[in-house]
Design a protein around this motif. Structure first.
Motif, PDB file in Angstrom:
ATOM      1  N   VAL A  45       0.855  -1.191   0.000  1.00 24.92           N
ATOM      2  CA  VAL A  45       0.000   0.000   0.000  1.00 24.92           C
ATOM      3  C   VAL A  45       0.889   1.239   0.000  1.00 24.92           C
ATOM      4  CG1 VAL A  45      -1.887  -1.158   1.192  1.00 24.92           C
ATOM      5  CG2 VAL A  45      -0.112  -0.007   2.526  1.00 24.92           C
ATOM      6  N   ILE A  46       0.220   2.356  -0.394  1.00 21.12           N
ATOM      7  CA  ILE A  46       0.898   3.653  -0.372  1.00 21.12           C
ATOM      8  C   ILE A  46       0.365   4.406   0.845  1.00 21.12           C
ATOM      9  CG2 ILE A  46       1.321   5.801  -1.613  1.00 21.12           C
ATOM     10  CD1 ILE A  46       0.762   4.260  -4.202  1.00 21.12           C
ATOM     11  N   PRO A  47       1.178   4.590   1.915  1.00 19.15           N
ATOM     12  CA  PRO A  47       0.664   5.223   3.146  1.00 19.15           C
ATOM     13  C   PRO A  47       0.205   6.652   2.938  1.00 19.15           C
ATOM     14  CG  PRO A  47       2.769   4.110   3.536  1.00 19.15           C
ATOM     15  CD  PRO A  47       2.578   4.171   2.057  1.00 19.15           C
ATOM     16  N   LYS A  48       0.864   7.396   2.086  1.00 21.20           N
ATOM     17  CA  LYS A  48       0.521   8.795   1.879  1.00 21.20           C
ATOM     18  C   LYS A  48      -0.509   8.888   0.762  1.00 21.20           C
ATOM     19  CE  LYS A  48       2.610  13.345   1.157  1.00 21.20           C
ATOM     20  NZ  LYS A  48       3.865  14.084   0.885  1.00 21.20           N
ATOM     21  N   ARG A  49      -1.769   9.082   1.146  1.00 23.96           N
ATOM     22  CA  ARG A  49      -2.855   9.072   0.173  1.00 23.96           C
ATOM     23  C   ARG A  49      -3.031  10.411  -0.541  1.00 23.96           C
ATOM     24  NH1 ARG A  49      -6.313   4.687   0.853  1.00 23.96           N
ATOM     25  NH2 ARG A  49      -5.117   3.011   1.817  1.00 23.96           N
ATOM     26  N   THR A  50      -2.592  11.504  -0.004  1.00 22.24           N
ATOM     27  CA  THR A  50      -2.740  12.820  -0.618  1.00 22.24           C
ATOM     28  C   THR A  50      -1.378  13.281  -1.120  1.00 22.24           C
ATOM     29  OG1 THR A  50      -4.552  13.382   0.863  1.00 22.24           O
ATOM     30  CG2 THR A  50      -3.439  15.207  -0.266  1.00 22.24           C
TER      31      THR A  50
ATOM     32  N   GLY B 237      -6.464  22.069  -9.065  1.00 18.85           N
ATOM     33  CA  GLY B 237      -7.570  21.359  -8.439  1.00 18.85           C
ATOM     34  C   GLY B 237      -7.102  20.033  -7.870  1.00 18.85           C
ATOM     35  N   THR B 238      -8.059  19.211  -7.426  1.00 15.82           N
ATOM     36  CA  THR B 238      -7.774  17.909  -6.839  1.00 15.82           C
ATOM     37  C   THR B 238      -8.260  16.833  -7.787  1.00 15.82           C
ATOM     38  OG1 THR B 238      -8.011  18.801  -4.604  1.00 15.82           O
ATOM     39  CG2 THR B 238      -8.159  16.415  -4.845  1.00 15.82           C
TER      40      THR B 238
ATOM     41  N   LEU C 172      -5.181   7.680  -4.915  1.00 14.12           N
ATOM     42  CA  LEU C 172      -4.442   8.848  -4.468  1.00 14.12           C
ATOM     43  C   LEU C 172      -5.231  10.109  -4.784  1.00 14.12           C
ATOM     44  CD1 LEU C 172      -0.791   8.017  -5.623  1.00 14.12           C
ATOM     45  CD2 LEU C 172      -1.885   7.538  -3.420  1.00 14.12           C
ATOM     46  N   ASN C 173      -5.224  11.052  -3.903  1.00 13.78           N
ATOM     47  CA  ASN C 173      -5.773  12.384  -4.134  1.00 13.78           C
ATOM     48  C   ASN C 173      -4.624  13.305  -4.503  1.00 13.78           C
ATOM     49  OD1 ASN C 173      -8.428  11.639  -3.484  1.00 13.78           O
ATOM     50  ND2 ASN C 173      -7.963  11.848  -1.281  1.00 13.78           N
ATOM     51  N   VAL C 174      -4.546  13.658  -5.776  1.00 13.13           N
ATOM     52  CA  VAL C 174      -3.448  14.480  -6.267  1.00 13.13           C
ATOM     53  C   VAL C 174      -3.937  15.913  -6.370  1.00 13.13           C
ATOM     54  CG1 VAL C 174      -1.758  14.831  -8.079  1.00 13.13           C
ATOM     55  CG2 VAL C 174      -2.534  12.512  -7.525  1.00 13.13           C
ATOM     56  N   MET C 175      -3.261  16.818  -5.707  1.00 17.26           N
ATOM     57  CA  MET C 175      -3.656  18.240  -5.686  1.00 17.26           C
ATOM     58  C   MET C 175      -2.647  19.031  -6.509  1.00 17.26           C
ATOM     59  SD  MET C 175      -4.516  18.510  -1.597  1.00 17.26           S
ATOM     60  CE  MET C 175      -4.978  20.226  -1.763  1.00 17.26           C
ATOM     61  N   LEU C 176      -3.183  19.668  -7.607  1.00 21.35           N
ATOM     62  CA  LEU C 176      -2.360  20.586  -8.391  1.00 21.35           C
ATOM     63  C   LEU C 176      -2.565  21.984  -7.830  1.00 21.35           C
ATOM     64  CD1 LEU C 176      -2.827  19.351 -12.076  1.00 21.35           C
ATOM     65  CD2 LEU C 176      -0.915  18.960 -10.525  1.00 21.35           C
TER      66      LEU C 176
ATOM     67  N   ASP D 118       2.196  25.969   1.141  1.00 22.38           N
ATOM     68  CA  ASP D 118       1.610  27.182   0.579  1.00 22.38           C
ATOM     69  C   ASP D 118       0.531  26.874  -0.463  1.00 22.38           C
ATOM     70  OD1 ASP D 118       3.369  28.569   2.131  1.00 22.38           O
ATOM     71  OD2 ASP D 118       4.885  28.756   0.549  1.00 22.38           O
ATOM     72  N   CYS D 119       0.106  25.628  -0.503  1.00 19.52           N
ATOM     73  CA  CYS D 119      -0.821  25.228  -1.571  1.00 19.52           C
ATOM     74  C   CYS D 119      -2.172  25.931  -1.428  1.00 19.52           C
ATOM     75  CB  CYS D 119      -1.007  23.708  -1.536  1.00 19.52           C
ATOM     76  SG  CYS D 119      -2.153  23.109  -2.774  1.00 19.52           S
ATOM     77  N   THR D 120      -2.664  26.606  -2.527  1.00 17.69           N
ATOM     78  CA  THR D 120      -3.973  27.275  -2.550  1.00 17.69           C
ATOM     79  C   THR D 120      -4.668  26.891  -3.856  1.00 17.69           C
ATOM     80  OG1 THR D 120      -3.147  29.112  -1.259  1.00 17.69           O
ATOM     81  CG2 THR D 120      -5.180  29.478  -2.488  1.00 17.69           C
ATOM     82  N   LEU D 121      -5.804  26.186  -3.799  1.00 13.70           N
ATOM     83  CA  LEU D 121      -6.507  25.759  -5.002  1.00 13.70           C
ATOM     84  C   LEU D 121      -7.317  26.905  -5.585  1.00 13.70           C
ATOM     85  CD1 LEU D 121      -7.711  22.217  -3.885  1.00 13.70           C
ATOM     86  CD2 LEU D 121      -5.677  22.858  -5.173  1.00 13.70           C
ATOM     87  N   ARG D 122      -7.218  27.011  -6.885  1.00 15.69           N
ATOM     88  CA  ARG D 122      -7.995  28.054  -7.562  1.00 15.69           C
ATOM     89  C   ARG D 122      -9.330  27.493  -8.092  1.00 15.69           C
ATOM     90  NH1 ARG D 122      -4.913  32.536  -8.632  1.00 15.69           N
ATOM     91  NH2 ARG D 122      -3.263  32.590  -7.061  1.00 15.69           N
TER      92      ARG D 122
END
Length: 845
Positions: free
Chosen positions: A573-578, A642-643, A662-666, A674-678
Motif C-alpha cells: 500500500v501507499i501510506p501517503k494518500r494525498t 484542483g484535486t 491517491l488524491n493528487v492536488m495541483l 503554501d498550496c492554494t486551489l484556484r
C-alpha cells in the motif's frame, strides 16, 4: 749570723729575677711574637687564662705544644691551666711551639703572664715614660673575672699632659648608662678600672668615649673611642633543643640509613672552642647488638646494622651526649634521650593454620557462607602488611564460589554465589591461597612462596522440583494455519529422573489468546488465527509463559516463543494518500509503497495506473519507477488547478497487488504548505483559500484603511475652520468616475478637501453620498484631493483601469468648474452603476 740571712735571701731573690730575665730574653730572641696576659695570683685547674692569635705567627701549624706542662693550648689559641697554679709577684712565662709536620717548619710564641696586683705607677713614673699617642688602645677583660676588684684594665694618657694639667674622664655603657658604674677612670692618672665581674652572654663589649680636659675646661684632644672586649669563658653548658627525641626507621633498612638528627645550642662565643660541640651515644637499650651510630659534628643518627627486626624489638632507647670544647674531657656536657621506633614492613608472609578443610552445602543454595579459614602473620596487626587477601586458585572454573576477607578477624570467608547441582557434581575440590594487601618486601632478594590450602566441598542432594531448561524454547508455525492445528510446545523435566512424564503444564500468559496448551504433554493448539503482522508482534515472535509443576507441587516457569513464519497475505500500500504537486515549479511527485509482510514477500514493487477503458487517466498521468519501493507520478497535460483522483496499483514480487486511490492536488504554490486551489474541477465553482501571506496582506490593508480614515477626520476638522474660497453651491469634493480603459478627461477645480482612498466602501462628501462598491472581485478607488494644484493619480482594479483626475485649480478657472450638488450626484450615480455591471460581467467570463 742572724743579719746575714736577709742578705742571702735578698741575693737569692735577685738571682732568681736575673735568671727569669735571662730566660725571657733568650725566648724573646728566638720567638716570633710575645703575648702578655694579665692573670690573677691564683689559677684553678682547667681554668681559661686567655687567648692568643696563633695565625699571626704561623698559618699552617698542625701541631701545638706548650713548654710549660701547667698550661694547655687549643687549636683556636685558647690557653687553659692543667693544674692549680699560685703565682708569685714575679712574672711567669712559657713558650708555645708551633710545628708543621709536612714541611718540618716550626715557630715559637712567647706567652708572658703578669700578676694583676702589679702596682700602679705613680704620676711621676708615668711622666718619665716615652711619649704616647692619644689613639684607640685595644683592651679586654676576662668574663666572670675573680678580681680583685677594682680590676685594673689599662691606662689612657694624652701627650699634652707634658704641657698642661690633664683630667681624664669616660662616658658610655657601663659608666653613665646601664650597667652603671661598671667602669671608672682615675681623673689624674688615666688608669681604667672595672668594679665587678661581667657576663659576656649579656654584654659582649663596651664602647666607651674617653676625654682629656684641662682644669679650666679646655679640651686639647678629640674624644677617644675606647672598646673594651669581654673575653669569653666556657661558663655555659650546651643544651639539646628537645628533652626527648622520637624517630622512626623501617626494619630491615640498609646500613647507613638516616634515622634522625639531634641538635644542641651553646650560649658561649660562637666559632670558639667553647661552642665547638661534639655528639655521641652513651648508651643503647637493649644494649646488644649495637645498631646505631651518631655523627660527632652534625648529630645525625644512622643505622650501623641491617638486622633491625620489628618482630624481635619494636623500639630502642638511646642516651645521647653533647660536649663543648670539641669533646675534650674538661668540656661541659649535657645528655638527652632518643627513642627510635622500628617501622613495620611486610617481611612476613601470612600462612594458613591448617593445610586442608572439609565443608558441605546443599544444592541450589546461593549466597551462603560455608567455611571460614584463618591465617597467621607476624607483621603489625591492622595494617596493610597484616591484612590478608584470599583467592581461589583452582576448582572454581564455573564461578560457583567466592572467598572474601573478614575485616575484623582477618579470616577468609568462603561463600556460594552460584547454585550447585548435585546431579551434575557431588563434590568440588578447591585450592585457595593468601597474600597480604602490601607487596612482600623481600621479593627482590628471595622468591616468595604463597601459602595455600585445599578445601573439599560436598554437595548435598535435595528435592528441587521440575527444571525448565532451557528457560526459553521456540516452535515455528505458519501464520495462516487453520484453527485447531496442533504443534510441539514446551518441555520441562525432573532433574533426578531426567523424565517429563510426571510434569503438568499450565499457560500463564497468552496476550492475544491464540493458543491452548495440553496439560500433560505441553503441546499447543491454535485457537484463533495467527497474524504475523499484528501490532504487538515484534520480529515475528509471539511469546507465551508456561508454568510446569510436578506431583509435589514444585514448579518452574519457562517461555515458549512461537516463531510465526511469514505468508504473503498482505498487499503493498501507499501510506501517503494525498499528493501535492506545485504546478508552477514541479511537474511530478514521488510516491512510496510499503508491504507489511516480510522481505521475502515484499519488494521489489511494480507500479501502474488503474483506469477504466473509457477514462482518459493514462493520457493525463504517467508513472515512472524510481527504485524497488518508490515511483514518480507526472501530469502530462496542462491541467487546471484542483484535486484529482488517481488510483495506483502496487504489485509485490509474488504478484499480489493492491489498488491505492491517491488524491493528487495541483496547486499554484512553491511548497506544499503554501498550496492554494484556484478551481475544483469536480464541482466547477470558484473557491478561494487564503494562505498566511494573503492573511497578512489583508491585515496590513485594514491597518492602512484606519490610517486613511484618521487622516479624513483630521482634515475635515481643519477644513471647517478655514474660510470658504468658492460659493456655497459648489461642492468642495469632486468625484470623476471613468469606466473606460483609457484615462478620463482632465477637470480643473479647486478644493480644500482631502485625499481618500477607499476599497469596497462608500464615501460621503459635502454634496451628498457617493457610492462605490466591489462586487465579485471588482474594485474602484475614490480619491479626494485637498488643496489646489493637485492631481488625483490612477488606481488600478482587478481587470480594470479607472482614473479619477482632478484638474489643477486656480483663480482664473473657477467659473468653468462650478456645478451644483445635484448635477454631481446624477452624474456619479450613472457612472458607478455602469461600472458595477461591467465588473460583474468580467468576473463571470
Amino acid at each position: 749570723m742572724a743579719p746575714a740571712r736577709p742578705t742571702r735571701s735578698r741575693s737569692g731573690a735577685l738571682c732568681r729575677q736575673l735568671l727569669l730575665a735571662l730566660t725571657i730574653l733568650t725566648f724573646t730572641c728566638d720567638a716570633c711574637k710575645k703575648v702578655i696576659l694579665q692573670v690573677p695570683s691564683q689559677l684553678d685547674a682547667e681554668k681559661f687564662v686567655g687567648r692568643v692569635n696563633l695565625k699571626e705567627c704561623f698559618q699552617s701549624a698542625n701541631l701545638i705544644h706548650s713548654s710549660d706542662p701547667d698550661f694547655q693550648i687549643l687549636e683556636d689559641g685558647s690557653v687553659y691551666t692543667t693544674n692549680a697554679i699560685l703565682l708569685s709577684s714575679e712574672e711567669r712565662s712559657f713558650t708555645i711551639l708551633l710545628y708543621n709536620t709536612e714541611n718540618q717548619e716550626e715557630k715559637k710564641l712567647l706567652v708572658l703572664l703578669q700578676h694583676q696586683t702589679k702596682k700602679r705607677h705613680s704620676k711621676e713614673k708615668v711622666l718619665r715614660r716615652a711619649k704616647r699617642r692619644w689613639a684607640p688602645i685595644p683592651c679586654s677583660m676576662q668574663e666572670n673575672s675573680l678580681g680583685p676588684f677594682p680590676l685594673f684594665l689599662q691606662q689612657i694618657q694624652s701627650d699634652t699632659a707634658q704641657n698642661y694639667t690633664i683630667f681624664y674622664s669616660i662616658r658610655g655603657p657601663g659608666v653613665d648608662r646601664e650597667p652603671i658604674n661598671l667602669f671608672y677612670v682615675e681623673r689624674d692618672t688615666g688608669n681604667l678600672y672595672c668594679t665587678r665581674p661581667v657576663d659576656r652572654e649579656e654584654y659582649e663589649s663596651f664602647e666607651l668615649i674617653a676625654f682629656a680636659t684641662t682644669p679650666d675646661g679646655y679640651t686639647p684632644e678629640l674624644p677617644l673611642p675606647l672598646v673594651i672586649r669581654i673575653e669569653d669563658e666556657n661558663d655555659n653548658y650546651p643544651v639539646f633543643t628537645e628533652t626527648t627525641y622520637v624517630f622512626t626507621v623501617s626494619e630491615n633498612c640498609r646500613v647507613g640509613s638516616t634515622v634522625g638528627q639531634v641538635c644542641a645550642t651553646d650560649k658561649d662565643e660562637p666559632d670558639t672552642m667553647h661552642t665547638r660541640l661534639k655528639y655521641s651515644i652513651i648508651e643503647q637499650l637493649p644494649a646488644y647488638p649495637m645498631l646505631f651510630s651518631m655523627h660527632p659534628t652534625t648529630g645525625v643518627i644512622t643505622t650501623s646494622s641491617s638486622q633491625l627486626d620489628r618482630e624481635v624489638t619494636d623500639k630502642y632507647q638511646l642516651k645521647i651526649k653533647v660536649q663543648d670544647m670539641d669533646g675534650q674531657y674538661f668540656g661541659l656536657q649535657t645528655t638527652s634521650t632518643c627513642i627510635i621506633n622500628i617501622g613495620d614492613v611486610n617481611d612476613n608472609l601470612p600462612t594458613f593454620t591448617r593445610t586442608s578443610y572439609v565443608t558441605s552445602v546443599e544444592e541450589n543454595t546461593v549466597d551462603v557462607e560455608i567455611l571460614r579459614v584463618t591465617v597467621e602473620d607476624k607483621d603489625l596487626m591492622n595494617t596493610v602488611n597484616w591484612r590478608a587477601n584470599y583467592t581461589i586458585l583452582k576448582g572454581n572454573e564455573n564461578g560457583n564460589f567466592k572467598i572474601v576477607t573478614d575485616p575484623k578477624t582477618n579470616e577468609g570467608v568462603l561463600c556460594v554465589v552460584k547454585p550447585l547441582n548435585y546431579e551434575e557434581r557431588q563434590q568440588v575440590n578447591l585450592q585457595i591461597g593468601v597474600v597480604n594487601e602490601a607487596l612482600y618486601s623481600r621479593e627482590a632478594h628471595s622468591r616468595s612462596v604463597m601459602s595455600t590450602a585445599t578445601v573439599t566441598v560436598n554437595v548435598k542432594n535435595q528435592d528441587e522440583g521440575p527444571e525448565c531448561s532451557p528457560a526459553v524454547q521456540t516452535v515455528q508455525i505458519k501464520e495462516n494455519v487453520p484453527v485447531g492445528t496442533k504443534s510441539n510446545g514446551y518441555k520441562a523435566y525432573d532433574p533426578e529422573t531426567r523424565s517429563s512424564s510426571s510434569i503438568r503444564y499450565k499457560k500463564l500468559t497468552d496476550p492475544k489468546g491464540w493458543v491452548t496448551i495440553d496439560e500433560k504433554e505441553g503441546s499447543i493448539t491454535i485457537f484463533r488465527n495467527l497474524d504475523r503482522e499484528a501490532e504487538s508482534i515484534r520480529d515475528g515472535i509471539y511469546n507465551i509463559t508456561i508454568l510446569a509443576s510436578d506431583k509435589d507441587g514444585k514448579t518452574c516457569t519457562g517461555t515458549l516463543g512461537i516463531i510465526l513464519q511469514d505468508v504473503n497475505d498482505n498487499g503493498a500500500v501507499i501510506p501517503k494518500r494525498t499528493v501535492v504537486i506545485c504546478k508552477t515549479v514541479l511537474s511530478s511527485a514521488d510516491i512510496v509503497a510499503v508491504d507489511p509482510d516480510g522481505p521475502t514477500n515484499g519488494p521489489p514493487f511494480d507500479f501502474s495506473l488503474e483506469s477504466d477503458p473509457d477514462s482518459d487517466l493514462e493520457r493525463k498521468w504517467r508513472l515512472t519507477k524510481i527504485n524497488d519501493t518508490a515511483a514518480r507520478l507526472f501530469f502530462q497535460e496542462d491541467l487546471p488547478f484542483g484535486t484529482y483522483r488517481v488510483p495506483v496499483r502496487v504489485t509485490d514480487r509474488h504478484g499480489l497487488s493492491l489498488i491505492t486511490p491517491l488524491n493528487v492536488m495541483l496547486c499554484d504554490c512553491v511548497t506544499e504548505n503554501d498550496c492554494t486551489l484556484r478551481t475544483d474541477p469536480r464541482t466547477d465553482h470558484g473557491e478561494v483559500r487564503l494562505g498566511k501571506w494573503a492573511i497578512l496582506a489583508i491585515l496590513l490593508g485594514i491597518a492602512l484603511l484606519f490610517c486613511i480614515l484618521f487622516t479624513l477626520v483630521c482634515g475635515s476638522t481643519g477644513a471647517a475652520k478655514q474660510p470658504k474660497v468658492f460659493p456655497d453651491d459648489l461642492a468642495q469634493q469632486n468625484l470623476i468616475v471613468s469606466n473606460t480603459e483609457a484615462p478620463g478627461d482632465d477637470k480643473i477645480c479647486p478644493t480644500n478637501g482631502f485625499t481618500m482612498h477607499t476599497v469596497g466602501n462608500s464615501a460621503q462628501g459635502i454634496c451628498g453620498t457617493l457610492e462605490s462598491g466591489v462586487k465579485n472581485g471588482g474594485q474602484e478607488t475614490i480619491e479626494l484631493v485637498k488643496g489646489g494644484h493637485q492631481t488625483l493619480e490612477p488606481c488600478r482594479g482587478t481587470g480594470h483601469h479607472h482614473t479619477l483626475d482632478s484638474c489643477r485649480g486656480g483663480p482664473a478657472e473657477v467659473d468653468n468648474c462650478r456645478y451644483t450638488c445635484s448635477e454631481w450626484h446624477d452624474f456619479t450615480q450613472i457612472r458607478l452603476g455602469e461600472e458595477s455591471i461591467r465588473g460583474h460581467t468580467l468576473i463571470k467570463n
